[in-house]
Design an enzyme around this catalytic site. Structure first.
Site, PDB file in Angstrom:
ATOM      1  N   ARG A 185       0.920  -1.249  -0.039  1.00 45.04           N
ATOM      2  CA  ARG A 185      -0.081   0.112  -0.079  1.00 45.04           C
ATOM      3  C   ARG A 185       0.952   1.204   0.206  1.00 45.04           C
ATOM      4  O   ARG A 185       0.384   2.277   0.699  1.00 45.04           O
ATOM      5  CB  ARG A 185      -0.917  -0.005   1.159  1.00 45.04           C
TER       6      ARG A 185
ATOM      7  N   ARG B  39      -3.866   6.803   0.688  1.00 47.83           N
ATOM      8  CA  ARG B  39      -4.230   8.035   1.189  1.00 47.83           C
ATOM      9  C   ARG B  39      -3.524   8.590   2.085  1.00 47.83           C
ATOM     10  O   ARG B  39      -3.648   9.772   2.529  1.00 47.83           O
ATOM     11  CB  ARG B  39      -5.748   7.430   2.067  1.00 47.83           C
TER      12      ARG B  39
ATOM     13  N   ARG C 283      -8.402  11.654  -5.557  1.00 45.98           N
ATOM     14  CA  ARG C 283      -9.570  11.096  -5.202  1.00 45.98           C
ATOM     15  C   ARG C 283     -10.979  12.069  -4.823  1.00 45.98           C
ATOM     16  O   ARG C 283     -11.791  11.463  -4.669  1.00 45.98           O
ATOM     17  CB  ARG C 283      -9.269  10.282  -3.675  1.00 45.98           C
TER      18      ARG C 283
ATOM     19  N   ASP D 168      -7.005  -2.967  -7.185  1.00 46.47           N
ATOM     20  CA  ASP D 168      -7.218  -3.705  -5.806  1.00 46.47           C
ATOM     21  C   ASP D 168      -7.758  -5.160  -6.206  1.00 46.47           C
ATOM     22  O   ASP D 168      -8.181  -5.314  -7.440  1.00 46.47           O
ATOM     23  CB  ASP D 168      -8.780  -3.029  -5.322  1.00 46.47           C
TER      24      ASP D 168
ATOM     25  N   TYR E 167     -14.608 -12.445   0.810  1.00 41.22           N
ATOM     26  CA  TYR E 167     -15.349 -11.186   0.308  1.00 41.22           C
ATOM     27  C   TYR E 167     -16.752 -11.732  -0.428  1.00 41.22           C
ATOM     28  O   TYR E 167     -17.701 -10.994  -0.138  1.00 41.22           O
ATOM     29  CB  TYR E 167     -14.491 -10.243  -0.457  1.00 41.22           C
TER      30      TYR E 167
HETATM   31  O1  CP3 Z   1      -0.068  -1.731  -2.301  1.00 40.11           O
HETATM   32  C1  CP3 Z   1      -0.450  -1.062  -3.147  1.00 40.11           C
HETATM   33  O2  CP3 Z   1       0.014   0.173  -3.280  1.00 40.11           O
HETATM   34  C2  CP3 Z   1      -1.164  -1.422  -4.572  1.00 40.11           C
HETATM   35  C3  CP3 Z   1      -2.603  -1.129  -4.294  1.00 40.11           C
HETATM   36  C4  CP3 Z   1      -3.500  -1.951  -3.597  1.00 40.11           C
HETATM   37  C5  CP3 Z   1      -4.833  -1.573  -3.043  1.00 40.11           C
HETATM   38  N1  CP3 Z   1      -5.288  -2.507  -2.348  1.00 40.11           N
HETATM   39  C6  CP3 Z   1      -5.025  -0.138  -2.932  1.00 40.11           C
HETATM   40  C7  CP3 Z   1      -6.270   0.373  -2.193  1.00 40.11           C
HETATM   41  C8  CP3 Z   1      -3.346  -3.369  -3.336  1.00 40.11           C
HETATM   42  C9  CP3 Z   1      -2.235  -4.504  -3.552  1.00 40.11           C
HETATM   43  C10 CP3 Z   1      -4.460  -3.738  -2.331  1.00 40.11           C
HETATM   44  C11 CP3 Z   1      -4.469  -5.184  -1.797  1.00 40.11           C
HETATM   45  C12 CP3 Z   1      -5.901  -5.356  -0.977  1.00 40.11           C
HETATM   46  N2  CP3 Z   1      -7.237  -4.887  -1.214  1.00 40.11           N
HETATM   47  C13 CP3 Z   1      -6.039  -6.319   0.081  1.00 40.11           C
HETATM   48  C14 CP3 Z   1      -4.940  -7.377   0.357  1.00 40.11           C
HETATM   49  C15 CP3 Z   1      -3.997  -6.709   1.455  1.00 40.11           C
HETATM   50  C16 CP3 Z   1      -4.542  -6.169   2.562  1.00 40.11           C
HETATM   51  O3  CP3 Z   1      -4.434  -5.108   2.773  1.00 40.11           O
HETATM   52  O4  CP3 Z   1      -4.702  -7.232   3.598  1.00 40.11           O
HETATM   53  C17 CP3 Z   1      -7.336  -6.210   0.403  1.00 40.11           C
HETATM   54  C18 CP3 Z   1      -7.811  -7.256   1.751  1.00 40.11           C
HETATM   55  C19 CP3 Z   1      -8.181  -5.379  -0.255  1.00 40.11           C
HETATM   56  C20 CP3 Z   1      -9.299  -5.122  -0.323  1.00 40.11           C
HETATM   57  C21 CP3 Z   1      -9.739  -3.671   0.090  1.00 40.11           C
HETATM   58  N3  CP3 Z   1      -9.652  -2.575  -0.664  1.00 40.11           N
HETATM   59  C22 CP3 Z   1     -10.111  -3.048   1.428  1.00 40.11           C
HETATM   60  C23 CP3 Z   1     -10.361  -3.820   2.631  1.00 40.11           C
HETATM   61  C24 CP3 Z   1     -10.103  -1.761   1.181  1.00 40.11           C
HETATM   62  C25 CP3 Z   1     -10.510  -0.654   2.411  1.00 40.11           C
HETATM   63  C26 CP3 Z   1      -9.380  -0.379   3.178  1.00 40.11           C
HETATM   64  C27 CP3 Z   1      -9.616   0.877   3.772  1.00 40.11           C
HETATM   65  O5  CP3 Z   1      -8.480   1.335   4.463  1.00 40.11           O
HETATM   66  O6  CP3 Z   1     -10.573   1.591   3.499  1.00 40.11           O
HETATM   67  C28 CP3 Z   1      -9.693  -1.391  -0.103  1.00 40.11           C
HETATM   68  C29 CP3 Z   1      -9.634  -0.014  -0.451  1.00 40.11           C
HETATM   69  C30 CP3 Z   1      -8.288   0.303  -1.073  1.00 40.11           C
HETATM   70  N4  CP3 Z   1      -7.452  -0.703  -1.683  1.00 40.11           N
HETATM   71  C31 CP3 Z   1      -7.683   1.508  -1.029  1.00 40.11           C
HETATM   72  C32 CP3 Z   1      -6.440   1.758  -1.834  1.00 40.11           C
HETATM   73  C33 CP3 Z   1      -5.581   2.462  -1.749  1.00 40.11           C
HETATM   74  C34 CP3 Z   1      -8.433   2.814  -0.502  1.00 40.11           C
HETATM   75  C35 CP3 Z   1      -9.274   3.325  -1.240  1.00 40.11           C
HETATM   76  C36 CP3 Z   1      -9.700   4.741  -1.209  1.00 40.11           C
HETATM   77  O7  CP3 Z   1      -9.111   5.548  -1.852  1.00 40.11           O
HETATM   78  O8  CP3 Z   1     -10.468   5.181  -0.281  1.00 40.11           O
END
Ligand code: CP3
Length: 339
Positions: free
Chosen positions: A24, A28, A37, A73, A148
């Protein structure tokens, strides 16, 4: 130089210092991401290949990372399979039509990565030209995506998922197979688009007893990873400390560790030839700089000089202070195993 540093570490070779990137690393905590965003929803961003490349570049402009990870994602593929995915403000992902039966599973659409997921592939092709470092691709592991898909969102206990898994194992297996084939296709398409390696995120496999990990999650991950040719593969699981003796069953060439596990212990169980990645607690980025540097160095020391990629043990959280990221990156880059 950097590209060979990541490749060398993932090939299990000795490097003068570990390569460093962070799960990540785009997101944000960066003002340039928050600015984008304000104009676009997260899903709109994920659908635009040019913007995915731009967001992947944001942390690479600000920090001296040795690798990028393409912006997307893990859940987008579920949307392409026909699930109604949304991201609500502050409460994570939701799926309005979760999968609860064999009929639901059979109704899922076939996904072809090149046709249905063009944005991350376009981003990787752009990044191949403009990124200063190698860029990884990724996907969610079948079990974590199933969590999910069945639950309809995040969960603490994954009761519905485990019920389907134990009440209707054939249906659950059919879901895992569908997901594994779709994910394997996506991973291989990313390699063909220029990814320097791919990481499979099995975030929630850590919720399983070992018996079910080995029956469901690991074979499904292996089925997906068997499609990847010509690039290193990483398998990451949260809460995988007790799983070390069995993680090789996922068939990945390297293992991603979460922050709870002692790296030296993990290596002693995995064996010296398995490259590992990890595993600073992402919340340590809120610690005083001295403690942060001490923790960073302790992980490198414990990991040793062979086959090690420095990373966090899970993703950066949105409140993370930006200076702390630089403190860690520079501490890793200053390390030298040999004079
Ligand atoms: O790592 C990186 O920079 C690459 C991008 C990436 C994202 N999600 C961007 C993202 C990667 C590799 C992921 C993986 C991901 N997504 C996982 C596996 C890794 C982990 O974190 O356990 C999972 C379970 C998800 C599912 C997911 N996507 C969730 C649970 C959420 C919400 C989390 C939150 O904090 O609100 C997301 C959204 C998400 N994915 C964001 C980003 C940058 C935030 C989105 C936003 O801008 O609001």
């Amino acid at each position: 130089m950097s590209p060979t540093l990541l490749a060398a570490a993932l090939a299990g070779e000795t490097t003068e210092r570990p390569p460093v990137w962070m799960m990540r690393q785009a997101g944000r905590y960066m003002p340039e991401y928050r600015e984008l965003r304000q104009r676009l929803s997260f899903l709109e961003l994920c659908d635009d290949g040019d913007l995915c490349a731009e967001v992947t570049m944001q942390p690479l402009r600000r920090y001296n990372f040795d690798a990028g990870i393409v912006f997307s994602d893990i859940l987008i593929i579920l949307q392409r399979m026909g699930l109604d995915l949304s991201f609500g403000k502050g409460h994570g992902p939701a799926i309005a039509n979760p999968v609860r039966s064999m009929a639901d599973i059979q109704a899922l659409r076939e996904v072809d990565a090149v046709r249905d997921l063009p944005a991350p592939l376009k981003a990787l092709r752009i990044l191949k030209e403009i990124a200063p470092v190698p860029v990884l691709g990724f996907a969610g592991a079948p079990f974590t995506l199933a969590c999910y898909a069945v639950e309809g969102g995040g969960s603490r206990d994954w009761v519905r998922t485990k019920r389907l898994m134990w009440e209707q194992p054939a249906a659950f297996q059919a879901l895992l197979d569908r997901l594994a084939d779709a994910v394997g296709d996506l991973l291989q398409a990313q390699v063909e688009a220029g990814a320097a390696g791919v990481q499979l995120f099995d975030t929630w496999a850590g919720a399983l007893p070992v018996e079910d990990l080995r029956r469901f999650a690991l074979p499904a991950a292996a089925r997906a990873l068997s499609r990847v040719k010509g690039a290193p593969t990483l398998y990451f699981t949260r809460d995988s400390g007790p799983f070390m003796p069995w993680l090789h069953e996922a068939g990945a060439s390297a293992i991603g560790l979460d922050w709870r596990v002692d790296v030296a212990h993990a290596r002693s169980v995995l064996g010296p030839d398995v490259p590992v990645q990890g595993n600073l607690d992402p919340i340590a980025l809120f610690a005083p700089a001295e403690e942060l540097v001490r923790k960073t160095r302790a992980i490198i020391q414990a990991a040793g000089p062979r086959g090690f990629v420095f990373n966090l043990g899970h993703g950066i959280v949105p409140e993370t202070p930006m200076d702390a990221v630089e403190v860690v990156v520079e501490a890793v880059r200053a390390w030298r195993w040999t004079g």
